[in-house]
Design an enzyme around this catalytic site. Sequence first.
Site, mmCIF file in Angstrom:
data_model
loop_
_atom_site.group_PDB
_atom_site.id
_atom_site.type_symbol
_atom_site.label_atom_id
_atom_site.label_comp_id
_atom_site.label_asym_id
_atom_site.label_seq_id
_atom_site.Cartn_x
_atom_site.Cartn_y
_atom_site.Cartn_z
ATOM 1 N N GLY A 57 52.489 36.866 44.358
ATOM 2 C CA GLY A 57 53.087 37.292 43.098
ATOM 3 C C GLY A 57 54.110 36.290 42.614
ATOM 4 O O GLY A 57 54.579 35.442 43.392
ATOM 5 N N CYS A 91 51.588 34.778 50.802
ATOM 6 C CA CYS A 91 52.544 34.111 49.907
ATOM 7 C C CYS A 91 53.745 35.025 49.649
ATOM 8 O O CYS A 91 54.535 35.261 50.549
ATOM 9 C CB CYS A 91 51.856 33.669 48.621
ATOM 10 S SG CYS A 91 52.806 32.459 47.658
ATOM 11 N N TYR A 92 53.898 35.579 48.440
ATOM 12 C CA TYR A 92 54.993 36.524 48.217
ATOM 13 C C TYR A 92 54.892 37.686 49.203
ATOM 14 O O TYR A 92 55.913 38.227 49.652
ATOM 15 C CB TYR A 92 54.978 37.041 46.785
ATOM 16 C CG TYR A 92 56.085 38.034 46.494
ATOM 17 C CD1 TYR A 92 57.373 37.593 46.196
ATOM 18 C CD2 TYR A 92 55.856 39.410 46.532
ATOM 19 C CE1 TYR A 92 58.405 38.501 45.950
ATOM 20 C CE2 TYR A 92 56.869 40.321 46.287
ATOM 21 C CZ TYR A 92 58.150 39.864 45.996
ATOM 22 O OH TYR A 92 59.164 40.770 45.753
ATOM 23 N N HIS A 119 47.324 30.775 50.123
ATOM 24 C CA HIS A 119 46.378 31.733 49.536
ATOM 25 C C HIS A 119 44.996 31.529 50.141
ATOM 26 O O HIS A 119 44.249 30.648 49.717
ATOM 27 C CB HIS A 119 46.308 31.551 48.015
ATOM 28 C CG HIS A 119 47.521 32.045 47.301
ATOM 29 N ND1 HIS A 119 47.644 33.351 46.863
ATOM 30 C CD2 HIS A 119 48.665 31.425 46.955
ATOM 31 C CE1 HIS A 119 48.817 33.499 46.263
ATOM 32 N NE2 HIS A 119 49.456 32.348 46.320
ATOM 33 N N GLU A 125 42.451 33.347 49.719
ATOM 34 C CA GLU A 125 41.405 33.879 48.849
ATOM 35 C C GLU A 125 40.814 32.858 47.892
ATOM 36 O O GLU A 125 39.731 33.081 47.332
ATOM 37 C CB GLU A 125 41.931 35.082 48.050
ATOM 38 C CG GLU A 125 43.066 34.778 47.097
ATOM 39 C CD GLU A 125 44.431 34.901 47.747
ATOM 40 O OE1 GLU A 125 45.403 35.108 47.005
ATOM 41 O OE2 GLU A 125 44.527 34.793 48.986
ATOM 42 N N SER A 158 24.619 45.823 24.546
ATOM 43 C CA SER A 158 24.640 44.497 23.933
ATOM 44 C C SER A 158 23.377 43.713 24.237
ATOM 45 O O SER A 158 23.074 42.718 23.579
ATOM 46 C CB SER A 158 25.851 43.707 24.438
ATOM 47 O OG SER A 158 25.675 43.361 25.805
ATOM 48 N N GLY A 159 22.637 44.156 25.255
ATOM 49 C CA GLY A 159 21.477 43.406 25.701
ATOM 50 C C GLY A 159 21.798 42.468 26.840
ATOM 51 O O GLY A 159 20.905 41.876 27.440
ATOM 52 N N ASP A 182 25.419 43.252 31.892
ATOM 53 C CA ASP A 182 26.394 44.298 32.232
ATOM 54 C C ASP A 182 26.068 45.629 31.558
ATOM 55 O O ASP A 182 25.954 46.660 32.220
ATOM 56 C CB ASP A 182 27.805 43.856 31.834
ATOM 57 C CG ASP A 182 28.163 42.495 32.388
ATOM 58 O OD1 ASP A 182 27.592 42.118 33.424
ATOM 59 O OD2 ASP A 182 28.987 41.802 31.768
ATOM 60 N N SER A 198 23.345 46.544 30.156
ATOM 61 C CA SER A 198 22.004 47.016 30.500
ATOM 62 C C SER A 198 21.982 47.683 31.866
ATOM 63 O O SER A 198 21.352 48.735 32.048
ATOM 64 C CB SER A 198 21.020 45.852 30.456
ATOM 65 O OG SER A 198 20.943 45.308 29.152
ATOM 66 N N LYS A 242 30.583 40.106 38.487
ATOM 67 C CA LYS A 242 29.274 39.857 37.889
ATOM 68 C C LYS A 242 28.161 39.795 38.932
ATOM 69 O O LYS A 242 27.094 40.372 38.732
ATOM 70 C CB LYS A 242 29.322 38.551 37.083
ATOM 71 C CG LYS A 242 27.982 38.134 36.515
ATOM 72 C CD LYS A 242 27.495 39.053 35.411
ATOM 73 C CE LYS A 242 28.255 38.800 34.127
ATOM 74 N NZ LYS A 242 27.695 39.557 32.988
#
Length: 518
Positions: free
Chosen positions: A57, A84-85, A175, A177, A228-229, A232, A234, A374
């Site tokens: 953070g 970290c923090y 970090h 990650e 939207s096609g 996500d 769909s 995603k």
Amino acid sequence: MTQHDRLLIIDFGSQVTQLIARRLRELNVYCEIHPFQKVTDAFLQDFAPRAVILSGGPASVFAEGAPMPPEGVFNLGVPVLGICYGQQVMMHCLGGRVERGHKTAEFGRAYVTPEPEALPLLEGWFAEGREQVWMSHGDHVSAIAPGFRVFGTSPNAPFAITADPDRHFYAVQFHPEVHHTPKGAKLYENFVRLAGFKGDWTMDAYRDEAIRKIREQVGDAKVICGLSGGVDSSVAAVLIHEAIGDQLTCVFVDHGLLRLGEAEQVLTMFRDTYNIPLIHADESDLFLGELEGVSDPEVKRKTIGRLFIDVFQKHAHEVGGAKFLAQGTLYPDVIESVSFSGGPSVTIKSHHNVGGLPEKMGLKLVEPLRELFKDEVRALGRELGLPESFIGRHPFPGPGLAIRCPGEITREKLEILRQADAVYIDQIRKHGLYDEIWQAFVAILPVKTVGVMGDGRTYEFACSLRAVTSVDGMTADYYPFTHDFLGETATRIINEVRGINRVMYDITSKPPGTIEME
């Protein structure tokens, strides 16, 4: 989801907290991110985590009102990892000492060397004597808490890796990650193994649980889904249809900001493949009229979001009083718009489908993908039986070409953009590169440049090609096309698309840029 062992990530506002969750999900570990303000001792007892991670953070433990975990987090009897923090706050709470940065601040790549004593958390590390990590800290730990020992150091962080193995408390200044800590994933794998996680959280399990939650939330009410096609929305539509059947009606909004031939492709696919009621709402005049003269990207996004809501509200009445609106909102959308679950991280940009619904709409949100990345959505799509050719499509933003058209939007510029984008994607497919690339598109730039074509002077638009590689959309790097490919593509665009006389390639990574232009 209570049947799974759960890991709690306490968010102190790091922009990469969500990547911690990403690494854990790769290990099939169910985790939730909650901002420090909401994590009370009562919350801890109810959540009953098998392990806890304290995120990084931007704050300092010396600041007034500095973010702190509840005291009970260290009394749960479960492994705790501070990052970290998170390391600094752990030392601060347990009797160590933290000092302000000055000469000991570190930002960017650093190298950690091990101490002689082995630590199970570091299994697989230090085979070559040191490991690259990614540092981003100003303050530093100057004295470790009682019971802790040092297991790794860097030139500016003498307590880069500390631990109290007896209590299973671990703390690192870097970090693990992020991509720039190459063996960070191994550290997380070791941590969840030490915590006893079974690794039983899969997309198959998520599918069953999401269906159950949708049914509980919706009951016998009707739902409209903004389609939207893209992948996500769909996947969300097929998942919700599996849960509630004909209670769902999809609304495909053609806002005039789609790619070449996209409306026809979406309508054909859904009407031919899925037996889901579908309304085709051609609202291009409405959207383009409202966007006329608008150049500010935030105003564009918010205008599009407002108009989507208006259109969905209109069609909710048409389907007999729908009570819910379903969206394909993803985790990165939420993170970039507001911190997940209301945490303290900084807003990067608003998303047209994030932020709730106005009361006047009278609808409640159904967002079954809100906590997924995603690639997890694609995995869920495979579980649902969507065709691979569709699941592998590049992401396309809800605001469409509006955010690939910096500056004022006009119908002329949109048509030029559609044609150029079609040529570019055709080139990528012809060269067999489509599946290697996370996302590729053309942006039309808000400038015109002088050129020479057929011995005559031209004064036309410049465009920028964008192609990135990524795993989850949170970080990305540009795709290293060959100069031959770029030259061939630029020649095709200039020859085949009237209105463009100059082509550039965007080599900005994320960060510091975002994937989309706006």
